[in-house]
Design a protein around this motif. Structure first.
Motif, short mmCIF file in Angstrom:
data_model
loop_
_atom_site.label_atom_id
_atom_site.label_comp_id
_atom_site.label_asym_id
_atom_site.label_seq_id
_atom_site.Cartn_x
_atom_site.Cartn_y
_atom_site.Cartn_z
N GLN A 117 -2.33 1.00 12.89
CA GLN A 117 -3.67 1.60 13.06
C GLN A 117 -4.59 1.32 11.88
O GLN A 117 -5.79 1.22 12.05
CB GLN A 117 -3.54 3.12 13.24
CG GLN A 117 -2.70 3.54 14.42
CD GLN A 117 -3.26 3.01 15.74
OE1 GLN A 117 -4.35 3.35 16.13
NE2 GLN A 117 -2.50 2.14 16.40
N LEU A 118 -4.00 1.21 10.68
CA LEU A 118 -4.86 1.04 9.50
C LEU A 118 -4.65 -0.30 8.80
O LEU A 118 -5.29 -0.57 7.78
CB LEU A 118 -4.61 2.19 8.50
CG LEU A 118 -4.81 3.62 9.04
CD1 LEU A 118 -4.55 4.64 7.94
CD2 LEU A 118 -6.22 3.83 9.60
N PHE B 177 -4.14 10.48 6.49
CA PHE B 177 -4.44 9.05 6.29
C PHE B 177 -5.51 8.51 7.23
O PHE B 177 -6.23 7.61 6.88
CB PHE B 177 -3.15 8.23 6.44
CG PHE B 177 -2.08 8.65 5.47
CD1 PHE B 177 -2.30 8.54 4.10
CD2 PHE B 177 -0.88 9.19 5.91
CE1 PHE B 177 -1.33 8.95 3.19
CE2 PHE B 177 0.09 9.60 5.02
CZ PHE B 177 -0.14 9.48 3.66
N ALA B 178 -5.58 9.06 8.47
CA ALA B 178 -6.51 8.48 9.44
C ALA B 178 -7.88 9.15 9.39
O ALA B 178 -8.85 8.64 9.94
CB ALA B 178 -5.93 8.58 10.84
N ARG C 88 -2.24 -1.25 6.99
CA ARG C 88 -1.65 -1.11 5.66
C ARG C 88 -0.34 -1.89 5.55
O ARG C 88 0.40 -2.02 6.52
CB ARG C 88 -1.37 0.37 5.34
CG ARG C 88 -2.60 1.24 5.35
CD ARG C 88 -3.46 0.95 4.11
NE ARG C 88 -4.44 2.00 3.94
CZ ARG C 88 -5.71 1.94 4.36
NH1 ARG C 88 -6.14 0.85 4.98
NH2 ARG C 88 -6.53 2.95 4.16
N ARG D 63 -2.47 11.68 11.02
CA ARG D 63 -3.84 12.02 11.46
C ARG D 63 -4.63 12.73 10.36
O ARG D 63 -5.74 12.36 10.05
CB ARG D 63 -3.77 12.96 12.67
CG ARG D 63 -3.89 12.26 14.02
CD ARG D 63 -4.17 13.25 15.15
NE ARG D 63 -3.41 14.47 15.08
CZ ARG D 63 -2.19 14.64 15.64
NH1 ARG D 63 -1.63 13.65 16.30
NH2 ARG D 63 -1.56 15.79 15.53
N ASP E 190 0.85 -1.19 0.00
CA ASP E 190 0.00 0.00 0.00
C ASP E 190 0.88 1.25 0.00
O ASP E 190 0.57 2.25 -0.64
CB ASP E 190 -0.90 0.02 1.25
CG ASP E 190 -1.85 -1.18 1.27
OD1 ASP E 190 -2.48 -1.42 0.23
OD2 ASP E 190 -1.91 -1.86 2.31
N ARG F 130 2.41 3.81 12.27
CA ARG F 130 1.00 4.21 12.35
C ARG F 130 0.17 3.52 11.26
O ARG F 130 -0.92 3.01 11.51
CB ARG F 130 0.87 5.74 12.19
CG ARG F 130 1.34 6.58 13.36
CD ARG F 130 0.44 6.51 14.56
NE ARG F 130 0.71 5.38 15.44
CZ ARG F 130 0.00 5.08 16.52
NH1 ARG F 130 -1.02 5.79 16.88
NH2 ARG F 130 0.31 4.03 17.26
N LEU F 131 0.69 3.56 10.02
CA LEU F 131 -0.08 3.01 8.90
C LEU F 131 -0.29 1.51 9.08
O LEU F 131 -1.38 0.98 8.81
CB LEU F 131 0.66 3.28 7.58
CG LEU F 131 0.65 4.76 7.16
CD1 LEU F 131 1.72 5.04 6.13
CD2 LEU F 131 -0.73 5.14 6.63
#
Ligand code: FAD
Ligand code: UDP
Length: 387
Positions: free
Chosen positions: A28-29, A385-386, A31, A382, A8, A24-25
């Motif tokens: 949290q997501l 992407f979030a 990815r 934040r 991604d 984070r990616l």
């Protein structure tokens, strides 16, 4: 070198900015992220390691973590324990070591008692206790201070010129090849005169070093099943072979755009490391040499890391012009001309499309401290992407 997996995100640069965004990616997501660095190691300029003598060194100069951001502190604390450390710096002035930033105690170390007491009282009356006064402001104020008595005005002028000559002019000219005035207030404003007995370099709420070092901290950030890491891998190699949807680029912005508007200026450094078979070499982590030697400062890492070892390792820092391909671009140079050149690249960013994000000291061309680099990466995550 690269796998045929589809990602991604491709993140260029495994410094703090890239590592925080990768973490984070991925976490949290969910990815899938490939993070690459052309250096053989992670953590960018914050990289630390054990040298051949088993002493923990900072490969690219002293890195002291300090922040007032409880968000940044809380975020990083999930990935490292901390070794509490408050940085103290000495500068050699007229053969004597005094604290930097220049403060009240320096007056008493350098001048006879009556003169020191008079100057202290003047600074406290004029600016107030615990106040910070950048040197260029002090000099301007000393020149303009019509409300002071003649004696006080002469004293203030004399002191401002003394500090300028002994602490700032030589160091800054050596470090940047430019005078404090040519650079503008932002650079010397990082180390303002402190009307205080507080001899710490920073007054931030949180001050510490990652207990096992910055490289271990970044390793911990990247420890996620959705993150693949490739070192000794450059963007040009990855771009043509890796399949990805979105690019996060933390390298030099002018390089990304093939220097189409010209090269952004940087200051570089050479670090000379020396191991000494004595427990300690100097009194503090950092001693500055504003007016003597070709180097600006000597760092002794053990004072900061708290490591116990028989010997010690020091680094001398020699400032240099940056020459592309020959040395590293460490410091963006905050001149109007470079800001205007950066703006031209920033306009290209808008045209580069939605699938590219630029962040970090090199990509934003900003003199970020580590906490600012982390804060910027968290904000990009934040907002972009979030959300
Ligand atoms: P970097 O650490 O520069 O990481 C960028 C990475 O991208 C690099 O590893 C580079 O190799 C890689 N890269 C670039 N282009 C490419 C490409 N085309 N392909 C692949 N990889 C690429 N901050 C503090 O808070 N406290 C301090 O005491 C402190 N001391 C410092 C002392 C010195 C001498 C210097 C130079 C900096 C200091 N800093 C300090 C600042 C700190 O180093 C930065 O804030 C931080 O490292 C920025 O992280 P970054 O990820 O944005 O950039
Ligand atoms: N500076 C100086 N004398 C000193 C310490 C700092 O003139 O003894 C000036 C110099 O221009 C330097 C700037 O203040 O580049 C910022 O210092 P800082 O310690 O923040 O530099 P860094 O650690 O980022 O190299």
């Amino acid at each position: 070198m690269f796998t045929s997996k589809r990602y991604d995100f491709l993140i260029v640069g495994a410094g703090l900015t890239g590592a925080v965004l990768a973490e984070r990616l991925a976490s949290q997501l969910g990815r899938r992220v490939l993070i690459i660095d052309r250096r053989a190691h992670i953590a960018g300029n914050a990289h630390d390691r054990l040298d051949d003598f088993g002493v923990m060194i900072h490969q690219y100069g002293p890195h002291l973590f300090h922040t007032n951001s409880s968000d940044v502190w809380a975020y990083l604390s999930a990935f490292t324990a901390w070794h509490p450390y408050e940085h103290r710096v000495l500068a050699e002035i007229d053969g004597q070591c005094v604290p930097v930033p220049f403060n009240i105690s320096c007056l008493h170390s350098l001048f006879p008692k009556a003169q020191a007491t008079r100057l202290e009282s003047l600074l406290v009356r004029r600016y107030g206790m615990e106040r910070k006064v950048p040197i260029l402001k002090l000099r301007d104020d000393a020149r303009e201070a019509q409300d002071l008595s003649k004696e006080d005005r002469e004293d203030l002028r004399w002191l401002a010129d003394f500090i300028y000559d002994k602490v700032f002019h030589g160091y800054t000219t050596k470090q940047w090849g430019l005078t404090p005035e040519e650079l503008g207030p932002s650079i010397t404003g990082r180390v303002p005169i402190h009307v205080s007995q507080d001899d710490r370099y920073f007054q931030d709420t949180y001050q510490a070093l990652p207990q096992n070092g910055y490289t271990a901290l970044v390793r911990s950030l990247l420890q996620h099943e959705n993150i693949d890491l490739e070192t000794s891998a450059s963007f040009v190699d990855a771009e043509s072979t890796v399949s990805f949807d979105h690019l996060i680029y933390t390298g030099p912005i002018d390089e990304y755009f093939d220097y189409s508007h010209g090269e952004l200026p940087y200051r570089s450094l050479r670090f000379d490391f020396e191991h000494i078979t004595e427990p300690f070499y100097q009194q503090a982590t950092q001693v500055n040499f504003p007016n003597t030697h070709d180097y600006t400062r000597i760092t002794e890492f053990k004072h900061a890391t708290g490591q116990q070892s028989d010997g010690t390792t020091i680094a001398r820092e020699y400032p240099q012009a940056h020459v592309r391909g020959e040395n590293e671009p460490y410091y963006p140079i905050p001149l109007d001309t470079s800001r205007r050149l950066y703006d031209k690249y920033a306009q290209e960013v808008g045209k580069a499309g939605r699938h590219v994000t630029f962040a970090g000291r090199l990509a934003d061309y900003k003199y970020y401290n580590m906490d600012q680099a982390v804060g910027r990466a968290l904000a990009v995550f934040r907002k972009q992407f979030a959300a």
